[in-house]
Design an enzyme around this catalytic site. Sequence first.
Site, PDB file in Angstrom:
ATOM      1  N   GLY A 164       0.959  -1.213  -0.156  1.00 28.82           N
ATOM      2  CA  GLY A 164       0.034   0.035   0.041  1.00 28.82           C
ATOM      3  C   GLY A 164       0.859   1.046  -0.041  1.00 28.82           C
ATOM      4  N   GLY A 194       3.486   1.182   2.468  1.00 27.34           N
ATOM      5  CA  GLY A 194       4.850   0.008   2.159  1.00 27.34           C
ATOM      6  C   GLY A 194       4.125  -1.047   2.334  1.00 27.34           C
ATOM      7  N   ASP A 212      -9.246   6.409   4.875  1.00 30.60           N
ATOM      8  CA  ASP A 212      -9.078   5.314   3.769  1.00 30.60           C
ATOM      9  C   ASP A 212     -10.049   4.041   4.189  1.00 30.60           C
ATOM     10  OD1 ASP A 212      -6.536   3.692   2.006  1.00 30.60           O
ATOM     11  OD2 ASP A 212      -8.636   4.392   1.433  1.00 30.60           O
TER      12      ASP A 212
END
Length: 867
Positions: free
Chosen positions: A520, A523, A634
């Site tokens: 992502g 990382g 998110d």
Amino acid sequence: MGYFLLFPTIFLVFPLVSGLTSSGLVQPNFNASYNAFIGNNGTFLFSRNNTFRAAIFSPGAQKSFYLCVIHAESNTIIWSANRDAPISESGTVSLTSKGLTIADEDGKIRWSTPPLKSSVSALLLTDFGNLVLHDRSNASLWESFHYPTDTIVIGQHLPVGASLSSAVSDDDLSSGDYKLTITTSDAFLQWKGQTYWKLSMDTKAFVNANYAAEYMAINGTGLYLFGNNESVVVIEVFLPLSDFPIAQLGTSGMFTVSSYTSDNWLQEFSGPDDDCGIPFICGPIGFCKYDSSSSNPICSCPSGFHGGLQNTSGCLPSDGSYSLPVSCNSTNKGSRSDPSAFSYLWLGNGSGYFSNSFSQPVKYGVNVSFCKNLCSMDCSCLGIFYGNSSGSCYVLENELGSIMSVDPTDTNLAGFIKVLGGSSTTNFSGTTSVSGQRQAVPVAALVLLPFVGFFLLVALGFLFWKRCGLSKSKEKISGRCNSRSSEDLEAFYISGLPKRFDYDELELATDKFKTQIGSGGFGAVYKGTLPDKTVVAIKKINNLGVQGRKEFCTEIAVIGNIHHVNLVRLKGFCAQGRQRLLVYEYMNRGSLDRTLFGSGSILEWHQRFDIALGTARGLAYLHSGCEHKIIHCDVKPENILLDDNLQVKISDFGLSKLLTPEQSGLFTTMRGTRGYLAPEWLTNSAISEKTDVYSFGMVLLELVSGRKNCLLQSQSHSIDDSASGGGGQSTTSSGSGLVYYPLFALEMHEQKKYLELADPRLQGRTTREEVEKLVRVALCCLHEEPALRPNMVSVVGMLEGGIPVVQPIIESLNFLRFYGRRFTEASTVLERNDGSTSFPLANASRSTSDLHNGFSYISSQQISGPR
């Protein structure tokens, strides 16, 4: 560097010389007494957020002083060290490299921490009220949370085998007669060893699973018993959201959960819910009747007894020729007495006893004379209750509590108190008496042995677990000390940090980061196995820019102290050199998108609903339940993880706080995923928790349909032209077309065709009402104006049924028609190699038809992939 060298010296000198109260921590060779800090009411240490204070404190006028942790605003004691060994105002609290000690003015040690595995470097009071001794590597050596008194708070666990003990009174913190004990099956309230309440039997408690419980915890949404390595809620009590709830066993024996708001404590839960269920509420043999008009118990005496004041003095036989026998001690418990020496006074109709509902009769199918004789021959027995219909014989042993008022017309259960003097009422024949004597010992053995064996097994298991944990902890600490560089041994202290790992440890756990299970924006994520065989997910963060180690640890301390059943737990971290890694619990089923959109088994409707509710509860806690509000930024199926039992846990919460100022300009691209971005991201409007609400609404629609909102219509999902309302191209089983599902959901809502929205793979295994509920909640979450969206607490209420589901406001959903047109007007759909489809989100507003020419193409894999 000079400032860092002076920092410990400041904390060493000022408390000793001037009695200056410290913030956060003090270091060894520190001494404090009430007299030295009398100007601060005995307070010598505050938590960094000033929520809690550590003080040498006397709660009453008797001048008995205790080392206490106190909630500063309400002046409520949440923990005391020397509760059974108070000191005078001249007594001292001392911190040395060996630990904490409390001594009276003559130097006699009254309390101390146990032997520690390494030298103490600091005493910290965390923002959650935990008093912690740390060594130089920031490892915890001792915590007050592990030695609870009568209260637990957010962030604290009460494990199986542990207990809370009531105080004697508000002025005397000594251990009282009431205990809350946690077992693998339940939470029990006991008075002198006798159970009088179980959490599972409370009307507000929900038993969710048959797993063995591991610990009790409280947070801003409720009271929970967790099991299966913290992944399962065994028993839960949902409560109104609160910033500061506490669970406390009061001096009266009532277990309560209270929240502190607006300078007042508000009681949210109590057990037992009836005061008359408390064993000693009216003293021995005091008759307790609940007064519904005043919500208070009324104490009196049963017929044949006198006394009955509103205190613990209790009642005595009215006939002066009778007296109450004294229970035998432990050395002669169960010994036989002469039955003819005792009589029995009837308590009258409508009498009950607190322990009858929580214990088994010692005998079934006997007559009342046999039951009395059984009690007469046992010096520990002080009374009986006899069930006429079943011939059940209950004995009251060791201590007499209060008598409960039950239905006065119920004559099945009769209570009798054993007394000395008067004429015998037993009238047993010699044969029956011999029979009773023969069975007294086996009965006691049959009743007591299972309980004794159970508690011994629990205690041995707990001790074995602790011993293994300490042994493994020593091995890990030894490994870290041998490998850590001098830079990483530099001492800095952050309240509430989770476990710190060395980079070498995590490299070994992942076999040099061999198995990548996700990736992502922050990382890659790797699967790892710790030395204790715990499987974990390790996120290797690679884009934090110039953020320093201390700033990173400060944010990790916040994230690490957030515990909720629907949030992935952060187990530890690594901040070594430029390496930044996070260690999370591992979720076997991976992310929701794999299960929902994959080709495996189909999620049934009740499973989808449970996933929706769990996700909503987790977000509600992030927004309103924890001390530091966190906006996820998110929310999407890739960040909703599932275990083998489909228990929901939200991941990546709080990571947005790790962005550096340089990265704040990447707000839109870094902090959201196409298909889930709220309109305010694209109009430079203020971002709030309502942004997460919008994303949750999008996820809810995907749960309903079983497909991505912004992908080509699959061949298995047939939508005719009339149903689409002209908003999309015709799609049949033989072709494919463009369907923007949120617009389709709006149109079907307007036409009341809710079953058209359900995943066709369910093949009718859901109802119109069930689909309508989720679709209406989702559309309310999608309102263009953030102020019109419900908060997540209200979303939880609507899903649970406690709040009516409101009607969506169509005017605030018209922007979906624009999104749908732009989606279907795209003449060329970009098919990526990985199979994903890019969807353009414009900088749009309901009131504006002129739109930016640029579109934001943000792949769902750019931000944070599945774990």
